[in-house]
Design a protein around this motif. Structure first.
Motif, PDB file in Angstrom:
ATOM      1  N   GLY A 196     -16.037  -7.043 -16.946  1.00 64.40           N
ATOM      2  CA  GLY A 196     -17.013  -6.807 -18.001  1.00 64.40           C
ATOM      3  C   GLY A 196     -16.492  -7.088 -19.391  1.00 64.40           C
ATOM      4  O   GLY A 196     -17.100  -6.671 -20.387  1.00 64.40           O
ATOM      5  N   VAL A 197     -15.361  -7.819 -19.484  1.00 63.15           N
ATOM      6  CA  VAL A 197     -14.756  -8.143 -20.775  1.00 63.15           C
ATOM      7  C   VAL A 197     -15.270  -9.498 -21.254  1.00 63.15           C
ATOM      8  O   VAL A 197     -15.338 -10.457 -20.473  1.00 63.15           O
ATOM      9  CB  VAL A 197     -13.217  -8.173 -20.666  1.00 63.15           C
ATOM     10  N   LEU A 198     -15.634  -9.568 -22.526  1.00 65.32           N
ATOM     11  CA  LEU A 198     -16.105 -10.819 -23.116  1.00 65.32           C
ATOM     12  C   LEU A 198     -14.939 -11.783 -23.274  1.00 65.32           C
ATOM     13  O   LEU A 198     -13.961 -11.491 -23.951  1.00 65.32           O
ATOM     14  CB  LEU A 198     -16.746 -10.537 -24.485  1.00 65.32           C
ATOM     15  N   ARG A 199     -15.037 -12.954 -22.643  1.00 66.40           N
ATOM     16  CA  ARG A 199     -13.948 -13.913 -22.667  1.00 66.40           C
ATOM     17  C   ARG A 199     -14.254 -15.141 -23.507  1.00 66.40           C
ATOM     18  O   ARG A 199     -13.346 -15.846 -23.947  1.00 66.40           O
ATOM     19  CB  ARG A 199     -13.607 -14.338 -21.237  1.00 66.40           C
ATOM     20  N   ASP A 200     -15.525 -15.439 -23.716  1.00 70.03           N
ATOM     21  CA  ASP A 200     -15.884 -16.611 -24.511  1.00 70.03           C
ATOM     22  C   ASP A 200     -17.300 -16.444 -25.014  1.00 70.03           C
ATOM     23  O   ASP A 200     -18.144 -15.821 -24.359  1.00 70.03           O
ATOM     24  CB  ASP A 200     -15.768 -17.889 -23.674  1.00 70.03           C
ATOM     25  N   CYS A 201     -17.540 -17.013 -26.185  1.00 67.49           N
ATOM     26  CA  CYS A 201     -18.851 -16.936 -26.820  1.00 67.49           C
ATOM     27  C   CYS A 201     -18.910 -18.134 -27.761  1.00 67.49           C
ATOM     28  O   CYS A 201     -18.271 -18.121 -28.804  1.00 67.49           O
ATOM     29  CB  CYS A 201     -18.973 -15.615 -27.568  1.00 67.49           C
ATOM     30  N   ALA A 202     -19.640 -19.168 -27.396  1.00 64.41           N
ATOM     31  CA  ALA A 202     -19.524 -20.422 -28.143  1.00 64.41           C
ATOM     32  C   ALA A 202     -20.862 -21.137 -28.261  1.00 64.41           C
ATOM     33  O   ALA A 202     -21.742 -20.998 -27.401  1.00 64.41           O
ATOM     34  CB  ALA A 202     -18.497 -21.330 -27.481  1.00 64.41           C
ATOM     35  N   PHE A 203     -20.982 -21.909 -29.324  1.00 66.04           N
ATOM     36  CA  PHE A 203     -22.181 -22.690 -29.648  1.00 66.04           C
ATOM     37  C   PHE A 203     -21.943 -24.155 -29.311  1.00 66.04           C
ATOM     38  O   PHE A 203     -20.871 -24.692 -29.556  1.00 66.04           O
ATOM     39  CB  PHE A 203     -22.490 -22.523 -31.146  1.00 66.04           C
ATOM     40  N   GLY A 204     -22.966 -24.781 -28.750  1.00 60.37           N
ATOM     41  CA  GLY A 204     -22.905 -26.216 -28.520  1.00 60.37           C
ATOM     42  C   GLY A 204     -22.434 -26.593 -27.129  1.00 60.37           C
ATOM     43  O   GLY A 204     -22.240 -25.742 -26.255  1.00 60.37           O
ATOM     44  N   ALA A 205     -22.265 -27.898 -26.937  1.00 57.61           N
ATOM     45  CA  ALA A 205     -21.820 -28.410 -25.643  1.00 57.61           C
ATOM     46  C   ALA A 205     -20.412 -27.916 -25.335  1.00 57.61           C
ATOM     47  O   ALA A 205     -19.584 -27.763 -26.234  1.00 57.61           O
ATOM     48  CB  ALA A 205     -21.851 -29.935 -25.648  1.00 57.61           C
TER      49      ALA A 205
END
Length: 219
Positions: A196-205
């Motif tokens: 349940g840990v956030l590992r990535d959060c990204a915009f775009g391709a």
């Protein structure tokens, strides 16, 4: 609570589940979770991000990956809304710039997608904005996206300030999940590990997304 990479992911905030669900990170411990955040009126979402998410769902769901789709809205509220999301889920109907772009590429049949989105779909929770946008709001928005803003020529600073001010004035609603994860636009993805840990959060391709998911599945 604002999301932080490496910390437990805050829960998604949605108003309606139009397909599958309801489900959230606290119910999915032991599985890697990919959330594809898109807008209905976003050609790039349908040309690249959603096909990638469907591919990942088809290839890795049996290995421990759960894919969710969250439709958000930070512009074009006449198109990026619950009604059009329901039509997308039920009939594959697309609208606006998405309809135009996919039609030009010959990727639609009678204005509809030739495939269905196979994973749960939800609508981000939208709240009517209250109060005036302050100078601090505008400057914070700019500086998080233009780190050298204060070193820019004054004329350019004023031009950018006016553009962002106009952008904020055009907004009618705040989208909770979009803001909770500090997303910069659509398409964006949210990636949460088995704990349940956030590992990535990204915009775009994100061409490397498959490799990142495979690594998380092996943890």
């Amino acid at each position: 609570m604002t999301a932080q990479i490496g910390q437990p992911a805050p829960l998604l905030s949605v108003s309606d589940w139009v397909q599958g669900g309801p489900v959230n990170f606290d119910q999915m411990t032991g599985r890697v979770v990919l959330v594809e955040v898109f807008q209905v009126n976003c050609p790039g979402c349908f040309l690249y991000a959603l096909p990638q998410a469907i591919y990942l769902h088809e290839h890795y769901a049996g290995q421990g990956l759960s894919v969710l789709g969250v439709a958000t809205a930070f512009e074009d509220f006449d198109k990026n809304n619950l009604g059009n999301l329901v039509r997308l889920a039920e009939t594959g109907q697309v609208v606006g710039e998405t309809l135009l772009a996919l039609s030009q590429r010959g990727e639609l049949i009678d204005g509809r997608l030739p495939y269905r989105i196979p994973f749960p779909l939800a609508m981000d929770r939208l709240n009517k904005r209250e109060g005036d946008i302050t100078d601090d709001d505008i400057l914070l928005f700019i500086r998080t996206r233009v780190p050298d803003f204060d070193q820019q020529p004054e004329a350019h600073q004023q031009q950018l300030y006016k553009r962002v001010q106009s952008y904020f004035q055009s907004l009618l609603y705040r989208a909770e999940t979009f803001e909770r994860f500090d997303l910069k636009g659509t398409p964006s993805h949210i990636l949460v590990d088995k704990r349940g840990v956030l590992r990535d959060c990204a915009f775009g391709a994100c061409p490397e997304l498959e490799a990142r998911i495979k690594d998380l599945l092996q943890e």
